[in-house]
Motif scaffolding. Structure first.
Motif, PDB file in Angstrom:
ATOM      1  N   THR A  27       0.836  -1.192   0.000  1.00  0.00           N
ATOM      2  CA  THR A  27       0.000   0.000   0.000  1.00  0.00           C
ATOM      3  C   THR A  27       0.876   1.249   0.000  1.00  0.00           C
ATOM      4  OG1 THR A  27      -1.796  -1.120   1.166  1.00  0.00           O
ATOM      5  CG2 THR A  27      -1.754   1.289   1.264  1.00  0.00           C
ATOM      6  N   VAL A  28       0.633   2.130  -0.954  1.00  0.00           N
ATOM      7  CA  VAL A  28       1.332   3.413  -1.007  1.00  0.00           C
ATOM      8  C   VAL A  28       0.310   4.500  -0.678  1.00  0.00           C
ATOM      9  CG1 VAL A  28       2.650   5.018  -2.431  1.00  0.00           C
ATOM     10  CG2 VAL A  28       2.942   2.544  -2.732  1.00  0.00           C
ATOM     11  N   ARG A  29       0.576   5.277   0.370  1.00  0.00           N
ATOM     12  CA  ARG A  29      -0.336   6.345   0.796  1.00  0.00           C
ATOM     13  C   ARG A  29       0.298   7.705   0.520  1.00  0.00           C
ATOM     14  NH1 ARG A  29      -4.478   4.120   3.679  1.00  0.00           N
ATOM     15  NH2 ARG A  29      -4.093   2.041   4.562  1.00  0.00           N
ATOM     16  N   ASN A  30      -0.531   8.614   0.092  1.00  0.00           N
ATOM     17  CA  ASN A  30      -0.095   9.969  -0.226  1.00  0.00           C
ATOM     18  C   ASN A  30      -0.553  10.900   0.895  1.00  0.00           C
ATOM     19  OD1 ASN A  30       0.543  12.439  -1.288  1.00  0.00           O
ATOM     20  ND2 ASN A  30      -0.490  12.126  -3.255  1.00  0.00           N
ATOM     21  N   ARG A  31       0.389  11.347   1.728  1.00  0.00           N
ATOM     22  CA  ARG A  31       0.084  12.250   2.839  1.00  0.00           C
ATOM     23  C   ARG A  31       0.243  13.717   2.441  1.00  0.00           C
ATOM     24  NH1 ARG A  31      -2.631   8.648   5.826  1.00  0.00           N
ATOM     25  NH2 ARG A  31      -1.323   6.986   6.693  1.00  0.00           N
ATOM     26  N   GLY A  32       0.602  13.960   1.169  1.00  0.00           N
ATOM     27  CA  GLY A  32       0.784  15.329   0.709  1.00  0.00           C
ATOM     28  C   GLY A  32      -0.492  15.924   0.150  1.00  0.00           C
ATOM     29  N   GLU A  33      -0.349  17.020  -0.587  1.00  0.00           N
ATOM     30  CA  GLU A  33      -1.504  17.742  -1.108  1.00  0.00           C
ATOM     31  C   GLU A  33      -1.554  17.765  -2.624  1.00  0.00           C
ATOM     32  OE1 GLU A  33      -1.692  21.603   0.671  1.00  0.00           O
ATOM     33  OE2 GLU A  33      -1.453  20.839   2.716  1.00  0.00           O
ATOM     34  N   GLU A  34      -0.689  17.033  -3.280  1.00  0.00           N
ATOM     35  CA  GLU A  34      -0.675  16.954  -4.730  1.00  0.00           C
ATOM     36  C   GLU A  34      -0.751  15.492  -5.160  1.00  0.00           C
ATOM     37  OE1 GLU A  34      -0.671  19.351  -7.013  1.00  0.00           O
ATOM     38  OE2 GLU A  34      -0.678  20.984  -5.532  1.00  0.00           O
ATOM     39  N   THR A  35      -1.371  15.236  -6.307  1.00  0.00           N
ATOM     40  CA  THR A  35      -1.466  13.882  -6.821  1.00  0.00           C
ATOM     41  C   THR A  35      -0.077  13.361  -7.218  1.00  0.00           C
ATOM     42  OG1 THR A  35      -3.697  14.235  -7.652  1.00  0.00           O
ATOM     43  CG2 THR A  35      -2.438  12.433  -8.656  1.00  0.00           C
ATOM     44  N   ALA A  36       0.193  12.124  -6.861  1.00  0.00           N
ATOM     45  CA  ALA A  36       1.443  11.471  -7.245  1.00  0.00           C
ATOM     46  C   ALA A  36       1.121  10.278  -8.134  1.00  0.00           C
ATOM     47  CB  ALA A  36       2.213  11.028  -6.003  1.00  0.00           C
ATOM     48  N   TRP A  37       2.137   9.789  -8.847  1.00  0.00           N
ATOM     49  CA  TRP A  37       1.981   8.637  -9.731  1.00  0.00           C
ATOM     50  C   TRP A  37       3.108   7.649  -9.469  1.00  0.00           C
ATOM     51  CZ3 TRP A  37      -2.228   8.348 -12.949  1.00  0.00           C
ATOM     52  CH2 TRP A  37      -2.946   9.535 -13.140  1.00  0.00           C
ATOM     53  N   ILE A  38       2.752   6.371  -9.357  1.00  0.00           N
ATOM     54  CA  ILE A  38       3.755   5.315  -9.328  1.00  0.00           C
ATOM     55  C   ILE A  38       3.986   4.912 -10.778  1.00  0.00           C
ATOM     56  CG2 ILE A  38       4.422   3.071  -8.428  1.00  0.00           C
ATOM     57  CD1 ILE A  38       3.952   5.226  -6.306  1.00  0.00           C
ATOM     58  N   GLU A  39       5.137   5.273 -11.317  1.00  0.00           N
ATOM     59  CA  GLU A  39       5.385   5.149 -12.752  1.00  0.00           C
ATOM     60  C   GLU A  39       6.153   3.894 -13.154  1.00  0.00           C
ATOM     61  OE1 GLU A  39       4.039   6.796 -14.914  1.00  0.00           O
ATOM     62  OE2 GLU A  39       3.678   8.858 -14.341  1.00  0.00           O
ATOM     63  N   GLU A  40       6.854   3.267 -12.202  1.00  0.00           N
ATOM     64  CA  GLU A  40       7.700   2.148 -12.607  1.00  0.00           C
ATOM     65  C   GLU A  40       7.953   1.231 -11.425  1.00  0.00           C
ATOM     66  OE1 GLU A  40      11.665   2.040 -15.259  1.00  0.00           O
ATOM     67  OE2 GLU A  40      12.050   2.749 -13.220  1.00  0.00           O
ATOM     68  N   ALA A  41       8.058  -0.065 -11.720  1.00  0.00           N
ATOM     69  CA  ALA A  41       8.553  -1.038 -10.747  1.00  0.00           C
ATOM     70  C   ALA A  41       9.923  -1.506 -11.208  1.00  0.00           C
ATOM     71  CB  ALA A  41       7.599  -2.225 -10.633  1.00  0.00           C
ATOM     72  N   ARG A  42      10.862  -1.561 -10.280  1.00  0.00           N
ATOM     73  CA  ARG A  42      12.197  -2.070 -10.579  1.00  0.00           C
ATOM     74  C   ARG A  42      12.433  -3.326  -9.745  1.00  0.00           C
ATOM     75  NH1 ARG A  42      15.681   3.609 -10.248  1.00  0.00           N
ATOM     76  NH2 ARG A  42      14.638   4.635 -12.034  1.00  0.00           N
ATOM     77  N   VAL A  79       9.026   3.516  -8.359  1.00  0.00           N
ATOM     78  CA  VAL A  79       9.505   4.850  -8.703  1.00  0.00           C
ATOM     79  C   VAL A  79       8.302   5.774  -8.834  1.00  0.00           C
ATOM     80  CG1 VAL A  79      10.833   6.238 -10.327  1.00  0.00           C
ATOM     81  CG2 VAL A  79      11.493   3.869  -9.890  1.00  0.00           C
ATOM     82  N   ALA A  80       8.299   6.861  -8.048  1.00  0.00           N
ATOM     83  CA  ALA A  80       7.165   7.792  -8.002  1.00  0.00           C
ATOM     84  C   ALA A  80       7.516   9.091  -8.708  1.00  0.00           C
ATOM     85  CB  ALA A  80       6.776   8.078  -6.560  1.00  0.00           C
ATOM     86  N   ASP A  81       6.520   9.661  -9.381  1.00  0.00           N
ATOM     87  CA  ASP A  81       6.648  10.963 -10.020  1.00  0.00           C
ATOM     88  C   ASP A  81       5.550  11.880  -9.492  1.00  0.00           C
ATOM     89  OD1 ASP A  81       8.864  11.218 -11.541  1.00  0.00           O
ATOM     90  OD2 ASP A  81       7.945  10.538 -13.414  1.00  0.00           O
ATOM     91  N   PRO A  82       5.766  13.206  -9.498  1.00  0.00           N
ATOM     92  CA  PRO A  82       6.981  13.894  -9.936  1.00  0.00           C
ATOM     93  C   PRO A  82       8.151  13.614  -8.985  1.00  0.00           C
ATOM     94  CG  PRO A  82       5.120  15.402  -9.844  1.00  0.00           C
ATOM     95  CD  PRO A  82       4.709  14.143  -9.128  1.00  0.00           C
ATOM     96  N   GLY A  83       9.352  13.834  -9.499  1.00  0.00           N
ATOM     97  CA  GLY A  83      10.533  13.741  -8.666  1.00  0.00           C
ATOM     98  C   GLY A  83      11.355  12.483  -8.823  1.00  0.00           C
ATOM     99  N   HIS A  84      10.804  11.426  -9.500  1.00  0.00           N
ATOM    100  CA  HIS A  84      11.522  10.161  -9.680  1.00  0.00           C
ATOM    101  C   HIS A  84      12.051   9.620  -8.350  1.00  0.00           C
ATOM    102  CE1 HIS A  84      11.264  10.452 -14.029  1.00  0.00           C
ATOM    103  NE2 HIS A  84      11.678  11.697 -13.942  1.00  0.00           N
ATOM    104  N   GLN A  85      11.219   9.734  -7.319  1.00  0.00           N
ATOM    105  CA  GLN A  85      11.607   9.228  -6.008  1.00  0.00           C
ATOM    106  C   GLN A  85      11.479   7.711  -5.991  1.00  0.00           C
ATOM    107  OE1 GLN A  85      12.841  11.093  -3.677  1.00  0.00           O
ATOM    108  NE2 GLN A  85      12.382  13.145  -4.458  1.00  0.00           N
ATOM    109  N   VAL A  86      12.431   7.044  -5.347  1.00  0.00           N
ATOM    110  CA  VAL A  86      12.447   5.585  -5.277  1.00  0.00           C
ATOM    111  C   VAL A  86      11.933   5.136  -3.913  1.00  0.00           C
ATOM    112  CG1 VAL A  86      13.875   3.516  -5.359  1.00  0.00           C
ATOM    113  CG2 VAL A  86      14.359   5.423  -6.909  1.00  0.00           C
ATOM    114  N   ILE A  87      10.891   4.305  -3.937  1.00  0.00           N
ATOM    115  CA  ILE A  87      10.314   3.731  -2.719  1.00  0.00           C
ATOM    116  C   ILE A  87      10.746   2.271  -2.647  1.00  0.00           C
ATOM    117  CG2 ILE A  87       8.201   3.299  -1.421  1.00  0.00           C
ATOM    118  CD1 ILE A  87       6.829   5.366  -3.219  1.00  0.00           C
ATOM    119  N   ASP A  88      11.420   1.891  -1.602  1.00  0.00           N
ATOM    120  CA  ASP A  88      11.931   0.529  -1.455  1.00  0.00           C
ATOM    121  C   ASP A  88      10.889  -0.335  -0.752  1.00  0.00           C
ATOM    122  OD1 ASP A  88      13.396  -1.743  -1.277  1.00  0.00           O
ATOM    123  OD2 ASP A  88      15.094  -0.868  -0.206  1.00  0.00           O
TER     124      ASP A  88
END
Length: 390
Positions: free
Chosen positions: A100-115, A194-203
């Motif tokens: 489960t990925v939860r968004n605690r911020g105020e902007e929509t995020a996207w999970i763009e890739e699985a590595r 990998v989440a966008d914007p920002g190309h952040q990597v969630i392990d």
């Protein structure tokens, strides 16, 4: 029975030299993947990890915080159903990883890739034969893992497009399969999103899974059952089955010792006990005396088992000499398989590349894949002609 005779009889030859393989999964095309939106069933080995939190600036300058939690792995025994193309694995029994990925911020995020990083793997053949919460799930994203990671890719990327709205969560479901049917592979993997914007990597962490299912405990892959080893249908002392079992035992113990979440079925492998009959079944000759027998065997994995035996001698020069012979044998066998059994040529090319990355092996793989695609197209056209109402 050679692979050429078996091909003409309309079935794939046995993986071992003394029996036929388990039911194999077949797909309409090796290169075409069908997206399935089935719900995730059979969740076991549930783990909970709040974090790591991913923080960054989204469009508009608002802080964004993504959290990953409720990480699960599902890896039940496979079930199969018939289709026009043969047997296909029921989606609910495919090995899956979900979080489960939860968004605690105020902007929509996207999970763009699985590595998916393949940390370790073991390819296990048959050696003998006897006769999720209130969070909405995403659609199932299928990921094909390599049969021979060193020959193919150790890092597998899969495009996703999963929306995570502010104040909400979503549960991406990753479903795993592999290119070659008929064998079980154990994989130790690391999963990252990998989440966008920002190309952040969630392990999401590490996992140990069996594909297409956990290792069978029937005694045909691991020497755990006296009734199999003592059956009149088996041949005690045969070099091929002995080294098949030894190869499977070493690979299973190695991969299972890796850290990572796993299902109860895979976790039970750590408590594996050998059958009392194994000591009398196994061919106890010194490894060097068994290499020639293995190189003359007709089984698909026999050359690789010969190399296993050569390594056990502790003689580096002898091992290298056997390695060169195995490379020549696989190249010759792959060339012979191109016309009548291109799927086997593909696997032999991958075996070659796992030993040595040569231009000749790369060319063989490309030719074999082209022949396999052509054969699949011919078979598809034939099925369409035979369909009622054509």
């Amino acid at each position: 029975m050679t692979w050429r005779r078996a091909k003409r009889r309309g079935r794939r030859p046995a993986e071992s030299g003394i029996g036929v393989r388990e039911p194999a999964t077949r797909r309409l095309s090796w290169d075409r993947r069908v997206e399935i939106t089935a719900a995730l069933l059979g969740i076991v080995a549930i783990g909970f990890a709040l974090g790591p939190k991913i923080e960054g600036a989204f469009d508009g300058g608002e802080d964004a915080r993504l959290e990953i939690a409720e990480i699960t792995v599902s890896n039940p025994p496979a079930a199969y159903s018939s289709s026009a193309a043969g047997l296909e694995q029921d989606p609910a029994t495919e090995p899956t990883v979900a979080a489960t990925v939860r968004n605690r911020g105020e902007e929509t995020a996207w999970i763009e890739e699985a590595r998916i990083t393949v940390v370790d793997s073991a390819r296990l053949s048959i050696c003998v034969n006897q006769g999720g919460g209130d969070v909405p799930q995403s659609k199932r994203y299928r990921i094909s893992l390599p049969d021979f990671p060193r020959a193919e890719r150790e890092l597998v990327r899969r495009d996703l497009h999963v929306e995570v709205q502010p104040g909400h969560g979503v549960r991406p479901v990753l479903s795993f399969q592999k290119d070659s049917p008929g064998t079980t592979n154990l994989y130790a993997i690391r999963v990252q999103l990998v989440a966008d914007p920002g190309h952040q990597v969630i392990d999401a962490g590490r996992f140990v899974i069996g594909v297409p299912e956990p290792v069978s405990r029937s005694g045909q892959i691991l020497p755990e059952a006296d009734n199999v080893l003592l059956s009149e249908a088996t041949v005690p002392g045969q070099a091929y089955s002995t080294w098949c079992f030894r190869h499977n035992l070493e690979g299973t113990r190695r991969v299972v010792s890796r850290p990572g979440r796993r299902s109860d079925y895979v976790g039970a492998l750590a408590r594996m006990q050998l059958a009392p009959a194994w000591s009398q079944y196994a061919d106890q000759r010194p490894p060097q005396l068994m290499v020639e027998d293995l190189l003359s065997e007709d089984g698909f994995e026999a050359p690789m088992y010969a190399l296993d035996a050569a390594r056990q001698t502790g003689d580096a020069d002898y091992e290298e000499a056997v390695r060169e012979r195995v490379i020549r044998l696989l190249m010759q066998r792959g060339e012979e398989e191109l016309d009548e059994y291109p799927a086997a040529a593909v696997e032999d090319a991958k075996r070659l590349l796992s030993l040595e990355r040569s231009a000749a092996a790369v060319r063989l793989l490309a030719r074999a894949k082209a022949e396999r695609r052509a054969e699949e197209e011919r078979e598809e056209e034939e099925r369409e002609r035979e369909a009622p109402g054509f």
